[in-house]
Design a protein around this motif. Structure first.
Motif, PDB file in Angstrom:
ATOM      1  N   ASN A 106      71.584  10.086 -10.176  1.00  0.00           N
ATOM      2  CA  ASN A 106      72.588  10.281  -9.125  1.00  0.00           C
ATOM      3  C   ASN A 106      72.696  11.746  -8.724  1.00  0.00           C
ATOM      4  OD1 ASN A 106      73.354   7.665  -8.498  1.00  0.00           O
ATOM      5  ND2 ASN A 106      74.876   7.586 -10.131  1.00  0.00           N
ATOM      6  N   SER A 107      72.488  12.629  -9.678  1.00  0.00           N
ATOM      7  CA  SER A 107      72.485  14.058  -9.373  1.00  0.00           C
ATOM      8  C   SER A 107      71.359  14.388  -8.386  1.00  0.00           C
ATOM      9  CB  SER A 107      72.329  14.863 -10.663  1.00  0.00           C
ATOM     10  OG  SER A 107      72.181  16.228 -10.388  1.00  0.00           O
ATOM     11  N   GLU A 108      70.176  13.825  -8.614  1.00  0.00           N
ATOM     12  CA  GLU A 108      69.056  14.043  -7.688  1.00  0.00           C
ATOM     13  C   GLU A 108      69.339  13.403  -6.331  1.00  0.00           C
ATOM     14  OE1 GLU A 108      66.420  16.049  -7.996  1.00  0.00           O
ATOM     15  OE2 GLU A 108      67.096  16.619  -9.989  1.00  0.00           O
ATOM     16  N   LEU A 109      69.949  12.232  -6.332  1.00  0.00           N
ATOM     17  CA  LEU A 109      70.287  11.569  -5.069  1.00  0.00           C
ATOM     18  C   LEU A 109      71.302  12.401  -4.269  1.00  0.00           C
ATOM     19  CD1 LEU A 109      70.395   7.890  -6.351  1.00  0.00           C
ATOM     20  CD2 LEU A 109      68.855   8.773  -4.584  1.00  0.00           C
ATOM     21  N   GLN A 110      72.234  13.045  -4.965  1.00  0.00           N
ATOM     22  CA  GLN A 110      73.192  13.933  -4.278  1.00  0.00           C
ATOM     23  C   GLN A 110      72.472  15.133  -3.663  1.00  0.00           C
ATOM     24  OE1 GLN A 110      76.135  14.834  -7.246  1.00  0.00           O
ATOM     25  NE2 GLN A 110      77.369  13.033  -6.743  1.00  0.00           N
ATOM     26  N   LYS A 111      71.518  15.708  -4.401  1.00  0.00           N
ATOM     27  CA  LYS A 111      70.731  16.827  -3.856  1.00  0.00           C
ATOM     28  C   LYS A 111      69.991  16.391  -2.597  1.00  0.00           C
ATOM     29  CE  LYS A 111      69.396  19.225  -8.099  1.00  0.00           C
ATOM     30  NZ  LYS A 111      68.212  19.602  -8.899  1.00  0.00           N
ATOM     31  N   ILE A 112      69.436  15.190  -2.637  1.00  0.00           N
ATOM     32  CA  ILE A 112      68.690  14.663  -1.488  1.00  0.00           C
ATOM     33  C   ILE A 112      69.626  14.534  -0.287  1.00  0.00           C
ATOM     34  CG2 ILE A 112      67.489  12.625  -0.586  1.00  0.00           C
ATOM     35  CD1 ILE A 112      66.422  12.287  -3.562  1.00  0.00           C
ATOM     36  N   ASP A 113      70.813  13.952  -0.497  1.00  0.00           N
ATOM     37  CA  ASP A 113      71.778  13.801   0.600  1.00  0.00           C
ATOM     38  C   ASP A 113      72.170  15.159   1.186  1.00  0.00           C
ATOM     39  OD1 ASP A 113      71.827  11.035   0.511  1.00  0.00           O
ATOM     40  OD2 ASP A 113      73.621  10.938  -0.765  1.00  0.00           O
ATOM     41  N   GLN A 114      72.418  16.126   0.312  1.00  0.00           N
ATOM     42  CA  GLN A 114      72.772  17.469   0.794  1.00  0.00           C
ATOM     43  C   GLN A 114      71.625  18.082   1.590  1.00  0.00           C
ATOM     44  OE1 GLN A 114      73.756  19.365  -2.915  1.00  0.00           O
ATOM     45  NE2 GLN A 114      75.835  18.522  -2.956  1.00  0.00           N
ATOM     46  N   LEU A 115      70.423  17.871   1.133  1.00  0.00           N
ATOM     47  CA  LEU A 115      69.247  18.422   1.812  1.00  0.00           C
ATOM     48  C   LEU A 115      69.012  17.740   3.160  1.00  0.00           C
ATOM     49  CD1 LEU A 115      67.193  20.613   1.426  1.00  0.00           C
ATOM     50  CD2 LEU A 115      65.847  19.058   0.025  1.00  0.00           C
ATOM     51  N   ILE A 116      69.280  16.458   3.234  1.00  0.00           N
ATOM     52  CA  ILE A 116      69.181  15.744   4.513  1.00  0.00           C
ATOM     53  C   ILE A 116      70.134  16.385   5.514  1.00  0.00           C
ATOM     54  CG2 ILE A 116      69.758  13.567   5.682  1.00  0.00           C
ATOM     55  CD1 ILE A 116      68.630  12.139   3.128  1.00  0.00           C
ATOM     56  N   ASN A 117      71.368  16.626   5.085  1.00  0.00           N
ATOM     57  CA  ASN A 117      72.361  17.236   5.974  1.00  0.00           C
ATOM     58  C   ASN A 117      71.976  18.659   6.364  1.00  0.00           C
ATOM     59  OD1 ASN A 117      73.947  14.909   6.007  1.00  0.00           O
ATOM     60  ND2 ASN A 117      75.058  15.538   4.175  1.00  0.00           N
ATOM     61  N   LYS A 118      71.526  19.451   5.394  1.00  0.00           N
ATOM     62  CA  LYS A 118      71.105  20.833   5.692  1.00  0.00           C
ATOM     63  C   LYS A 118      69.945  20.873   6.676  1.00  0.00           C
ATOM     64  CE  LYS A 118      70.735  24.046   2.405  1.00  0.00           C
ATOM     65  NZ  LYS A 118      70.455  24.677   1.085  1.00  0.00           N
ATOM     66  N   SER A 119      68.986  19.974   6.491  1.00  0.00           N
ATOM     67  CA  SER A 119      67.812  19.979   7.368  1.00  0.00           C
ATOM     68  C   SER A 119      68.191  19.534   8.779  1.00  0.00           C
ATOM     69  CB  SER A 119      66.692  19.099   6.803  1.00  0.00           C
ATOM     70  OG  SER A 119      67.047  17.746   6.784  1.00  0.00           O
ATOM     71  N   LYS A 120      69.109  18.580   8.895  1.00  0.00           N
ATOM     72  CA  LYS A 120      69.553  18.156  10.225  1.00  0.00           C
ATOM     73  C   LYS A 120      70.208  19.310  10.977  1.00  0.00           C
ATOM     74  CE  LYS A 120      70.045  13.219   9.418  1.00  0.00           C
ATOM     75  NZ  LYS A 120      70.952  12.099   9.219  1.00  0.00           N
ATOM     76  N   VAL A 121      71.045  20.065  10.272  1.00  0.00           N
ATOM     77  CA  VAL A 121      71.695  21.223  10.893  1.00  0.00           C
ATOM     78  C   VAL A 121      70.643  22.266  11.290  1.00  0.00           C
ATOM     79  CG1 VAL A 121      73.242  23.178  10.442  1.00  0.00           C
ATOM     80  CG2 VAL A 121      73.907  20.870   9.750  1.00  0.00           C
ATOM     81  N   MET A 122      69.736  22.536  10.385  1.00  0.00           N
ATOM     82  CA  MET A 122      68.699  23.554  10.633  1.00  0.00           C
ATOM     83  C   MET A 122      67.858  23.215  11.855  1.00  0.00           C
ATOM     84  SD  MET A 122      66.817  26.170   9.177  1.00  0.00           S
ATOM     85  CE  MET A 122      65.148  26.758   9.154  1.00  0.00           C
ATOM     86  N   PHE A 123      67.432  21.970  11.965  1.00  0.00           N
ATOM     87  CA  PHE A 123      66.496  21.607  13.023  1.00  0.00           C
ATOM     88  C   PHE A 123      67.175  21.102  14.287  1.00  0.00           C
ATOM     89  CE2 PHE A 123      64.041  20.998   9.001  1.00  0.00           C
ATOM     90  CZ  PHE A 123      63.315  22.165   9.143  1.00  0.00           C
ATOM     91  N   SER A 124      68.509  20.975  14.290  1.00  0.00           N
ATOM     92  CA  SER A 124      69.203  20.516  15.489  1.00  0.00           C
ATOM     93  C   SER A 124      69.085  21.517  16.634  1.00  0.00           C
ATOM     94  CB  SER A 124      70.685  20.262  15.189  1.00  0.00           C
ATOM     95  OG  SER A 124      71.342  21.462  14.860  1.00  0.00           O
TER      96      SER A 124
END
Length: 174
Positions: free
Chosen positions: A153-171
């Motif tokens: 679950n810790s890795e899944l949380q990192k993945i979710d955070q990274l999804i959000n960060k990448s969306k902001v970065m590439f928007s």
């Protein structure tokens, strides 16, 4: 048109080991989407050996010959993707092999190189596809080894955070 495909395969029996790269028994590799075909008692949860199969526009980037401990590979890859967003470049090596992976972001493009193989594609698409597969991998592990729930679950949380960060970065690139 750019097309990236990615799949994680787990070796179904911890007693099997690849000894000759020219004679890999592909029947021992099970796609994580078929997690119900895996017997947890035949897999060492500390060394989940397998392969990531990556193809880009019909070019093989990663195949079974780059097998490794996926439970170490995926965290390296996820951390490297996070670092990439911060620094526009990042690198790591496979956990059990001296196989370097280099990544670089140039505007909205991501250059990914492993060994002699290289791809250059839309960064947002790369993040979306890779992080979806990482998510699939950890959800499959949760089914196989529920006792490691907090770690996965810790890795899944990192993945979710990274999804959000990448969306902001590439928007900013539309």
């Amino acid at each position: 048109m750019e097309k990236l495909t990615l799949a994680s395969y787990i070796i179904s029996d911890k007693r099997y080991s690849v000894r000759d790269l020219n004679k890999i028994d592909l029947s021992k590799f099970v796609n994580i989407e078929d997690v119900d075909h895996l017997d947890p008692s035949k897999i060492d949860p500390d060394y989940i050996t397998g392969a990531i199969i990556m193809k880009y526009n019909d070019q093989t980037i990663l195949d079974y010959s780059e097998w490794d401990d996926l439970n170490y590979f995926w965290p390296y890859f996820i951390d490297s993707l996070d670092e990439l967003l911060e620094n526009n470049n990042s690198n790591f090596s496979f956990p059990s092999q001296a196989l370097p992976v280099n990544m670089e972001i140039v505007k909205d493009r991501l250059i990914f190189q492993v060994g002699q193989h290289r791809l250059n594609m839309q960064a947002s698409d790369f993040y979306e596809i890779v992080l979806a597969e990482a998510d699939n991998f950890y959800k499959a592990l949760l089914e196989l080894f529920p006792r490691f729930e907090s770690e996965y679950n810790s890795e899944l949380q990192k993945i979710d955070q990274l999804i959000n960060k990448s969306k902001v970065m590439f928007s900013k690139y539309g």
